[in-house]
Design a protein around this motif. Structure first.
Motif, PDB file in Angstrom:
ATOM      1  N   UNK A 165       8.783   3.426  -2.874  1.00  0.00           N
ATOM      2  CA  UNK A 165       9.122   2.500  -4.312  1.00  0.00           C
ATOM      3  C   UNK A 165       9.678   1.325  -4.214  1.00  0.00           C
ATOM      4  N   UNK A 166       8.902   0.208  -4.605  1.00  0.00           N
ATOM      5  CA  UNK A 166       9.385  -1.033  -4.619  1.00  0.00           C
ATOM      6  C   UNK A 166       9.758  -1.409  -6.065  1.00  0.00           C
ATOM      7  N   UNK A 167      10.777  -2.193  -6.248  1.00  0.00           N
ATOM      8  CA  UNK A 167      11.004  -2.982  -7.279  1.00  0.00           C
ATOM      9  C   UNK A 167       9.954  -3.674  -7.995  1.00  0.00           C
ATOM     10  N   UNK A 168       9.739  -3.483  -9.121  1.00  0.00           N
ATOM     11  CA  UNK A 168       8.724  -4.069  -9.895  1.00  0.00           C
ATOM     12  C   UNK A 168       9.206  -4.771 -11.107  1.00  0.00           C
ATOM     13  N   UNK A 169       8.514  -5.748 -11.399  1.00  0.00           N
ATOM     14  CA  UNK A 169       8.703  -6.586 -12.636  1.00  0.00           C
ATOM     15  C   UNK A 169       7.557  -6.910 -13.333  1.00  0.00           C
ATOM     16  N   UNK A 185       0.825  -1.087  -0.006  1.00  0.00           N
ATOM     17  CA  UNK A 185       0.083   0.109  -0.111  1.00  0.00           C
ATOM     18  C   UNK A 185       0.717   1.331   0.039  1.00  0.00           C
ATOM     19  N   UNK A 186       2.013   1.115   0.729  1.00  0.00           N
ATOM     20  CA  UNK A 186       2.952   2.429   0.746  1.00  0.00           C
ATOM     21  C   UNK A 186       3.394   2.810  -0.630  1.00  0.00           C
ATOM     22  N   UNK A 187       3.643   1.614  -1.394  1.00  0.00           N
ATOM     23  CA  UNK A 187       4.069   1.680  -2.757  1.00  0.00           C
ATOM     24  C   UNK A 187       2.881   2.389  -3.638  1.00  0.00           C
ATOM     25  N   UNK A 188       1.760   1.903  -3.564  1.00  0.00           N
ATOM     26  CA  UNK A 188       0.688   2.288  -4.391  1.00  0.00           C
ATOM     27  C   UNK A 188       0.442   3.694  -3.733  1.00  0.00           C
ATOM     28  N   UNK A 189       0.644   4.239  -2.670  1.00  0.00           N
ATOM     29  CA  UNK A 189       0.467   5.432  -2.176  1.00  0.00           C
ATOM     30  C   UNK A 189       1.533   6.506  -2.533  1.00  0.00           C
ATOM     31  N   UNK A 190       2.498   5.989  -3.189  1.00  0.00           N
ATOM     32  CA  UNK A 190       3.707   6.640  -3.459  1.00  0.00           C
ATOM     33  C   UNK A 190       4.463   7.185  -2.265  1.00  0.00           C
ATOM     34  N   UNK A 220      12.873   2.864 -13.930  1.00  0.00           N
ATOM     35  CA  UNK A 220      12.319   3.975 -13.178  1.00  0.00           C
ATOM     36  C   UNK A 220      10.977   4.654 -13.882  1.00  0.00           C
ATOM     37  N   UNK A 221      10.159   4.761 -12.828  1.00  0.00           N
ATOM     38  CA  UNK A 221       8.511   4.912 -13.250  1.00  0.00           C
ATOM     39  C   UNK A 221       8.306   5.599 -14.409  1.00  0.00           C
ATOM     40  N   UNK A 222       8.723   6.831 -14.603  1.00  0.00           N
ATOM     41  CA  UNK A 222       8.585   7.817 -15.904  1.00  0.00           C
ATOM     42  C   UNK A 222       8.891   7.246 -17.209  1.00  0.00           C
ATOM     43  N   UNK A 223      10.170   6.441 -17.020  1.00  0.00           N
ATOM     44  CA  UNK A 223      10.674   6.142 -18.370  1.00  0.00           C
ATOM     45  C   UNK A 223       9.844   4.637 -18.586  1.00  0.00           C
ATOM     46  N   UNK A 224       9.449   3.897 -17.734  1.00  0.00           N
ATOM     47  CA  UNK A 224       8.659   2.878 -17.857  1.00  0.00           C
ATOM     48  C   UNK A 224       7.473   3.309 -18.566  1.00  0.00           C
TER      49      UNK A 224
END
Length: 112
Positions: free
Chosen positions: A55-59, A47-52, A69-73
């Motif tokens: 940032x957790x690493x994602x795949x 939830x902390x990740x979704x609330x920004x 990185x989120x904006x580049x993704x």
């Protein structure tokens, strides 16, 4: 983030409402925040990740390609899709096309 000596494990996440054991707070820790909520808040890491708040690493949920990185993704066409339970999952552009037949509209920063 996480447990330190003397910390008391919260009963539940203030966002999803799941108890500490069900949402991984016992194993993975939690995030406390008093900056955004006057009374403070305690959140599981998801939830902390979704609330920004963190940032957790994602795949990609299917091919395990790491998300940059989120904006580049986002610029490359990564998306989140909601499953039948409403949970969001990251999906790379290749799997988006392969699984759903959708090509993400990639913004190139130009008008029109």
């Amino acid at each position: 983030m996480g447990m330190k000596a003397g910390d008391v494990v919260p009963e539940s996440c203030d966002c999803c409402g799941h108890d500490a054991e069900d949402c991984g707070m016992l194993e993975n820790g939690w995030v406390s925040d008093a900056q955004f909520l006057a009374g403070g808040g305690v959140y599981c890491r998801a939830c902390a990740h979704l609330l920004r708040l963190v940032r957790l690493e994602e795949e990609c949920v299917w091919c395990d390609e790491p998300m940059v990185e989120e904006e580049a993704a986002e610029a490359r066409g990564w998306v989140y899709y909601a499953d039948e339970f409403g949970s969001l999952h990251p999906c790379c552009p290749a799997c988006l096309a392969r699984r759903f037949g959708i090509t993400a509209r990639v913004s190139l920063g130009r008008d029109g």
